[in-house]
Design a protein around this motif. Structure first.
Motif, mmCIF file in Angstrom:
data_model
loop_
_atom_site.group_PDB
_atom_site.id
_atom_site.type_symbol
_atom_site.label_atom_id
_atom_site.label_comp_id
_atom_site.label_asym_id
_atom_site.label_seq_id
_atom_site.Cartn_x
_atom_site.Cartn_y
_atom_site.Cartn_z
ATOM 1 N N GLN A 6 4.322 13.158 -3.126
ATOM 2 C CA GLN A 6 5.028 12.192 -2.296
ATOM 3 C C GLN A 6 4.081 11.120 -1.775
ATOM 4 O O GLN A 6 2.852 11.281 -1.831
ATOM 5 C CB GLN A 6 5.674 12.906 -1.118
ATOM 6 C CG GLN A 6 4.664 13.516 -0.172
ATOM 7 C CD GLN A 6 5.303 14.617 0.671
ATOM 8 O OE1 GLN A 6 5.485 15.741 0.229
ATOM 9 N NE2 GLN A 6 5.652 14.246 1.902
ATOM 10 N N CYS A 7 4.676 10.087 -1.265
ATOM 11 C CA CYS A 7 3.894 9.014 -0.673
ATOM 12 C C CYS A 7 3.346 9.488 0.673
ATOM 13 O O CYS A 7 4.043 10.111 1.456
ATOM 14 C CB CYS A 7 4.767 7.780 -0.484
ATOM 15 S SG CYS A 7 3.852 6.395 0.197
ATOM 16 N N SER A 8 2.089 9.207 0.914
ATOM 17 C CA SER A 8 1.447 9.667 2.150
ATOM 18 C C SER A 8 0.999 8.495 3.021
ATOM 19 O O SER A 8 0.197 8.650 3.927
ATOM 20 C CB SER A 8 0.255 10.559 1.800
ATOM 21 O OG SER A 8 -0.640 9.863 0.960
ATOM 22 N N HIS A 9 1.500 7.330 2.717
ATOM 23 C CA HIS A 9 1.152 6.153 3.512
ATOM 24 C C HIS A 9 2.453 5.435 3.847
ATOM 25 O O HIS A 9 3.179 5.009 2.940
ATOM 26 C CB HIS A 9 0.219 5.232 2.705
ATOM 27 C CG HIS A 9 -0.152 3.994 3.443
ATOM 28 N ND1 HIS A 9 -1.166 3.951 4.361
ATOM 29 C CD2 HIS A 9 0.370 2.741 3.398
ATOM 30 C CE1 HIS A 9 -1.251 2.720 4.863
ATOM 31 N NE2 HIS A 9 -0.331 1.973 4.293
ATOM 32 N N PHE A 10 2.742 5.301 5.128
ATOM 33 C CA PHE A 10 4.038 4.735 5.512
ATOM 34 C C PHE A 10 4.232 3.350 4.889
ATOM 35 O O PHE A 10 3.395 2.465 5.035
ATOM 36 C CB PHE A 10 4.168 4.636 7.037
ATOM 37 C CG PHE A 10 5.527 4.151 7.436
ATOM 38 C CD1 PHE A 10 6.614 5.022 7.423
ATOM 39 C CD2 PHE A 10 5.741 2.834 7.776
ATOM 40 C CE1 PHE A 10 7.883 4.581 7.761
ATOM 41 C CE2 PHE A 10 7.012 2.373 8.114
ATOM 42 C CZ PHE A 10 8.079 3.252 8.105
ATOM 43 N N CYS A 11 5.353 3.202 4.165
ATOM 44 C CA CYS A 11 5.547 1.954 3.420
ATOM 45 C C CYS A 11 6.900 1.325 3.699
ATOM 46 O O CYS A 11 7.267 0.335 3.073
ATOM 47 C CB CYS A 11 5.376 2.223 1.928
ATOM 48 S SG CYS A 11 6.423 3.546 1.311
ATOM 49 N N GLY A 12 7.658 1.905 4.623
ATOM 50 C CA GLY A 12 8.954 1.303 4.946
ATOM 51 C C GLY A 12 10.013 2.364 5.157
ATOM 52 O O GLY A 12 9.716 3.555 5.210
ATOM 53 N N GLY A 27 12.276 3.693 3.322
ATOM 54 C CA GLY A 27 12.494 4.718 2.302
ATOM 55 C C GLY A 27 11.275 5.597 2.050
ATOM 56 O O GLY A 27 11.261 6.389 1.114
ATOM 57 N N HIS A 28 10.274 5.436 2.863
ATOM 58 C CA HIS A 28 8.993 6.113 2.645
ATOM 59 C C HIS A 28 9.136 7.622 2.426
ATOM 60 O O HIS A 28 8.562 8.180 1.497
ATOM 61 C CB HIS A 28 8.066 5.835 3.834
ATOM 62 C CG HIS A 28 6.884 6.718 3.914
ATOM 63 N ND1 HIS A 28 5.890 6.697 2.965
ATOM 64 C CD2 HIS A 28 6.544 7.682 4.803
ATOM 65 C CE1 HIS A 28 4.968 7.601 3.304
ATOM 66 N NE2 HIS A 28 5.349 8.221 4.399
ATOM 67 N N LYS A 29 9.951 8.258 3.269
ATOM 68 C CA LYS A 29 10.071 9.718 3.192
ATOM 69 C C LYS A 29 10.730 10.170 1.893
ATOM 70 O O LYS A 29 10.552 11.308 1.472
ATOM 71 C CB LYS A 29 10.877 10.236 4.387
ATOM 72 C CG LYS A 29 10.038 10.241 5.654
ATOM 73 C CD LYS A 29 10.523 11.275 6.634
ATOM 74 C CE LYS A 29 9.451 11.557 7.658
ATOM 75 N NZ LYS A 29 9.946 12.394 8.759
ATOM 76 N N GLY A 30 11.472 9.280 1.277
ATOM 77 C CA GLY A 30 12.161 9.648 0.039
ATOM 78 C C GLY A 30 11.359 9.309 -1.199
ATOM 79 O O GLY A 30 11.824 9.497 -2.325
ATOM 80 N N MET A 31 10.156 8.815 -1.006
ATOM 81 C CA MET A 31 9.336 8.398 -2.152
ATOM 82 C C MET A 31 8.588 9.614 -2.679
ATOM 83 O O MET A 31 7.530 9.976 -2.182
ATOM 84 C CB MET A 31 8.354 7.301 -1.703
ATOM 85 C CG MET A 31 7.603 6.654 -2.843
ATOM 86 S SD MET A 31 6.798 5.149 -2.294
ATOM 87 C CE MET A 31 5.732 4.842 -3.704
ATOM 88 N N LYS A 32 9.178 10.226 -3.688
ATOM 89 C CA LYS A 32 8.699 11.527 -4.166
ATOM 90 C C LYS A 32 8.723 11.623 -5.675
ATOM 91 O O LYS A 32 9.370 10.823 -6.354
ATOM 92 C CB LYS A 32 9.617 12.629 -3.628
ATOM 93 C CG LYS A 32 9.579 12.813 -2.138
ATOM 94 C CD LYS A 32 10.631 13.827 -1.710
ATOM 95 C CE LYS A 32 10.564 14.042 -0.210
ATOM 96 N NZ LYS A 32 11.668 14.895 0.256
ATOM 97 N N ASP A 87 0.855 -1.187 0.000
ATOM 98 C CA ASP A 87 0.000 0.000 0.000
ATOM 99 C C ASP A 87 0.889 1.235 0.000
ATOM 100 O O ASP A 87 1.893 1.284 0.717
ATOM 101 C CB ASP A 87 -0.874 0.036 1.261
ATOM 102 C CG ASP A 87 -1.952 -1.039 1.246
ATOM 103 O OD1 ASP A 87 -2.039 -1.765 0.233
ATOM 104 O OD2 ASP A 87 -2.706 -1.143 2.227
ATOM 105 N N HIS A 88 0.515 2.190 -0.821
ATOM 106 C CA HIS A 88 1.237 3.462 -0.845
ATOM 107 C C HIS A 88 0.207 4.586 -0.797
ATOM 108 O O HIS A 88 -1.007 4.335 -0.715
ATOM 109 C CB HIS A 88 2.103 3.586 -2.111
ATOM 110 C CG HIS A 88 3.296 2.682 -2.113
ATOM 111 N ND1 HIS A 88 4.403 2.890 -1.336
ATOM 112 C CD2 HIS A 88 3.539 1.540 -2.814
ATOM 113 C CE1 HIS A 88 5.289 1.931 -1.549
ATOM 114 N NE2 HIS A 88 4.793 1.077 -2.441
ATOM 115 N N GLY A 89 0.718 5.796 -0.874
ATOM 116 C CA GLY A 89 -0.175 6.954 -0.926
ATOM 117 C C GLY A 89 0.296 7.887 -2.014
ATOM 118 O O GLY A 89 1.379 7.693 -2.591
#
Ligand SMILES: [Cu+2]
Length: 160
Positions: free
Chosen positions: A121-127, A129-134, A86-88
């Motif tokens: 950016q991703c708005s659903h915690f996914c691991g 690297g989540h904060k870098g998912m942009k 799941d992502h955001g």
């Protein structure tokens, strides 16, 4: 010569041909008409709505494509599929924040009224690297002038 047998076959065959022609005639008179109708309707709605459709995949920890470019004023439809988790998907400037369930197509529609470059950016915690998912949404500014009017505008400029 076995002529009578051949003739039997021929009349059998022609009966089948006639039957086939009748079937084809019935099919032609019914189905293609309907198909043509729905096709026309589909083309008309696409043209009038003028939707820019972009397909995106999301996986740890990136979007593909990572940069989306549209034109100002365009109606944009993002179809985003989260492949592995799941992502955001969030674009603050456009007040968009959607949860993307793994394996499901998420659809986000908006009109790109504001020009500029907007991070998403991703708005659903996914691991980790989540904060870098942009990624980036680039909305290209559209000049108000039509192409025919531009030469006049530049002429005015050179007069000054
Ligand atoms: Cu995430």
């Amino acid at each position: 010569m076995g002529g009578s047998k051949d003739e039997m076959n021929r009349s059998d065959r022609s009966a089948i041909v006639v039957a086939a022609l009748v079937v084809i005639a019935v099919m032609v008179s019914r189905f293609p008409m309907r198909a043509a109708f729905t096709q026309d309707a589909g083309a008309a709605t696409n043209a009038s709505k003028d939707v820019k459709e972009i397909r995106i995949t999301a996986k740890k920890y990136e979007y593909d494509p990572g940069v989306i470019t549209v034109r100002q004023g365009e109606h944009v439809r993002l179809i985003i599929t989260a492949l592995d988790h799941d992502h955001g998907f969030k674009i603050d400037a456009y007040h968009i924040d959607e949860l993307l369930k793994k394996g499901e197509q998420g659809m986000i529609e908006f009109t790109a009224n504001e020009s500029g470059t907007f991070p998403f950016q991703c708005s659903h915690f996914c691991g980790l690297g989540h904060k870098g998912m942009k990624g980036e949404l680039i909305v290209e500014r559209v000049s108000q002038e039509s192409p025919e009017e531009r030469p006049d505008a530049s002429a005015q400029f050179s007069n000054r």
